[in-house]
Motif scaffolding. Structure first.
Motif: not given
Length: 146
Positions: A37-50
């Motif tokens: 997910l780094k290419p879109v500027g997210l961590s896996n935790g941020q992805f889960s929260i969003l």
């Protein structure tokens, strides 16, 4: 070496401890999805929260914390980062003005749309790596630990 704490005890914990095995697996998966997910500027935790905010009604933080198995303080800190980035918005709860509800901003929704195909591709790779394991049963058993 302490005779009351022999190396065999370390081996016992290494070989028996479900918590250790699950924590190690979680860290491996977290690193893998962080990298993806780094290419879109997210961590896996941020992805889960969003993703947890992608719902018809904006939830309260007290609703999200148990769902994500996070304490409220940690979740609040993570939300502030996402809010500063303009990915989420905090709005007053119509039913109780003392509470805040959290929702995806348009920028957050757009970022998730870019991230989901990456997440799917990485998940397909993980699933393929775990061929022969009943992942549905594994997930059900892990959820049963609540």
């Amino acid at each position: 070496m302490d005779p009351d704490l022999p190396i065999e005890t370390t081996f016992e914990v290494r070989d028996r401890c479900l918590c250790l095995v699950v924590q190690r697996a979680a860290r491996v998966l977290a690193r893998r999805f962080d990298l993806a997910l780094k290419p879109v500027g997210l961590s896996n935790g941020q992805f889960s929260i969003l993703m947890s905010l992608n719902r018809p009604e904006p939830p309260r933080i007290s609703d999200l914390a148990p769902f994500l198995a996070m304490d409220r303080t940690t979740l609040t800190a993570a939300m502030k980062v996402l809010e500063r980035r303009g990915l989420i918005e905090s709005v007053t709860d119509d039913a109780d003005k003392r509470n805040r509800r959290l929702k995806l901003s348009q920028a957050g929704r757009d970022l998730l749309k870019r991230a989901v195909p990456i997440w799917r591709a990485e998940h397909d790779a993980v699933d393929a790596h775990m061929e022969g394991i009943d992942l549905g049963q594994l997930k059900a058993m892990l959820r049963g630990l609540d």
